[in-house]
Write a protein that holds these residues in place. Structure first.
Motif, short mmCIF file in Angstrom:
data_model
loop_
_atom_site.label_atom_id
_atom_site.label_comp_id
_atom_site.label_asym_id
_atom_site.label_seq_id
_atom_site.Cartn_x
_atom_site.Cartn_y
_atom_site.Cartn_z
N LEU A 1 11.75 -30.34 42.69
CA LEU A 1 11.14 -31.63 42.67
C LEU A 1 11.13 -32.29 44.13
O LEU A 1 10.13 -33.03 44.58
CB LEU A 1 12.12 -32.60 41.65
CG LEU A 1 11.58 -34.27 41.63
CD1 LEU A 1 10.04 -34.23 41.16
CD2 LEU A 1 12.39 -35.00 40.89
N GLU B 1 16.10 -29.90 40.68
CA GLU B 1 16.19 -30.84 41.75
C GLU B 1 15.53 -30.38 43.24
O GLU B 1 14.80 -31.21 43.48
CB GLU B 1 17.51 -31.33 41.73
CG GLU B 1 18.19 -31.87 40.80
CD GLU B 1 19.39 -32.80 40.93
OE1 GLU B 1 19.88 -32.70 42.04
OE2 GLU B 1 20.11 -32.99 39.97
N PHE C 1 4.71 -33.84 39.31
CA PHE C 1 5.72 -32.96 39.19
C PHE C 1 6.86 -33.75 38.69
O PHE C 1 7.34 -34.74 39.43
CB PHE C 1 5.95 -32.15 40.37
CG PHE C 1 6.76 -31.08 40.41
CD1 PHE C 1 5.93 -29.84 40.03
CD2 PHE C 1 8.13 -30.94 40.26
CE1 PHE C 1 6.70 -28.51 39.82
CE2 PHE C 1 8.85 -29.75 40.19
CZ PHE C 1 8.08 -28.45 39.99
N THR C 2 7.72 -33.13 37.74
CA THR C 2 9.05 -33.69 37.53
C THR C 2 9.89 -32.78 37.30
O THR C 2 9.87 -31.58 37.19
CB THR C 2 8.72 -34.47 35.97
OG1 THR C 2 8.52 -33.36 35.15
CG2 THR C 2 7.54 -35.50 36.14
N LEU C 3 11.14 -33.29 36.98
CA LEU C 3 12.34 -32.38 36.60
C LEU C 3 12.07 -31.52 35.39
O LEU C 3 12.74 -30.53 35.42
CB LEU C 3 13.60 -33.21 36.37
CG LEU C 3 14.17 -33.94 38.04
CD1 LEU C 3 15.23 -34.71 37.60
CD2 LEU C 3 14.70 -32.70 38.81
#
Length: 226
Positions: free
Chosen positions: A112, A109, A123-125
């Motif tokens: 991100l 988290e 970009f993602t978790l």
């Protein structure tokens, strides 16, 4: 003569990242929870239909190719731009620095949030499923990070490099860049990266760090209508 990096997403999904691939022999993509990159096998109508079938209404796909990009039916272009693809011109020394630590899913988290703030690229978790990311934490905060994205046999992409504005101008980004390049080299692989062609400051830094232009690349970010 073509190079595997001419079609970075397709060739990564065919090889090192095959376990992440969604689709079939005509088109493939990464899971949307990881990264939006996708690619058709070629520009035939059959492949483009297969690519279109991989997205749901409202979903985004990122298409990156050395050649012209044909947008599949039912999709609108949100962003169209030019990238530079650069590759390290030498092996990089492995760095031992106690301030750098591998990041874990517990950091996702905060990673991100840092990426959304600094915008190094998609970009993602779930980005850590592509490869290891490392970071520098200061006073319990993630100050900077970098990691790996698309991977081919013998090649790994250095990506996700970003530094929080509160900790810039301390050389953290350059340190992490050199660290990740050294980790990739230690595996016997070459390092490559992508940058927007308009980002001349970053390109100049990469050149100072021993990277050379391999090719200019086309990129289109498309969204499924509906």
């Amino acid at each position: 003569m073509t190079h595997s990096l001419d079609r970075p997403a397709w060739n990564a999904l065919q090889t090192v990242h095959a376990d992440l691939a969604e689709g079939g022999p005509l088109a493939m993509r990464y899971p949307t929870s990881i990264v939006p990159f996708a690619a058709p096998r070629d520009d035939t109508p059959e492949s483009l239909r297969a690519l279109a079938a991989l997205s749901s209404p409202g979903e985004i796909m990122a298409l990156v190719e050395v050649g012209p990009i044909t947008v599949p039916d039912g999709h609108d272009v949100l962003i169209e731009s030019t990238l530079v693809q650069m590759i390290g011109d030498r092996p990089y020394e492995r760095i031992d620095d106690m301030s750098i630590e591998p990041l874990t899913p517990d950091d996702a988290e905060e990673m991100l949030a840092l990426a959304l703030l600094t915008k190094p690229g998609p970009f993602t978790l779930g980005a850590q499923r592509l490869g290891t990311f490392w970071g520098i934490k200061i006073d319990g905060r993630l100050a900077a990070m970098a990691g790996q994205r698309m991977r081919h046999p013998g090649l790994s992409e250095l990506s996700g490099l970003c530094t929080h504005p509160d900790f810039q101008k301390r050389g953290l980004g350059t340190l992490l860049f050199r660290f990740v390049a050294g980790e990739i080299t230690a595996r016997g692989e070459e390092v490559f990266l992508h940058a927007y062609a308009s980002n001349t400051g970053a390109i100049a830094l990469y050149e100072q760090l021993g990277f050379k232009l391999r090719s200019r690349m086309n990129v289109k970010i498309v969204q499924r209508r509906g």
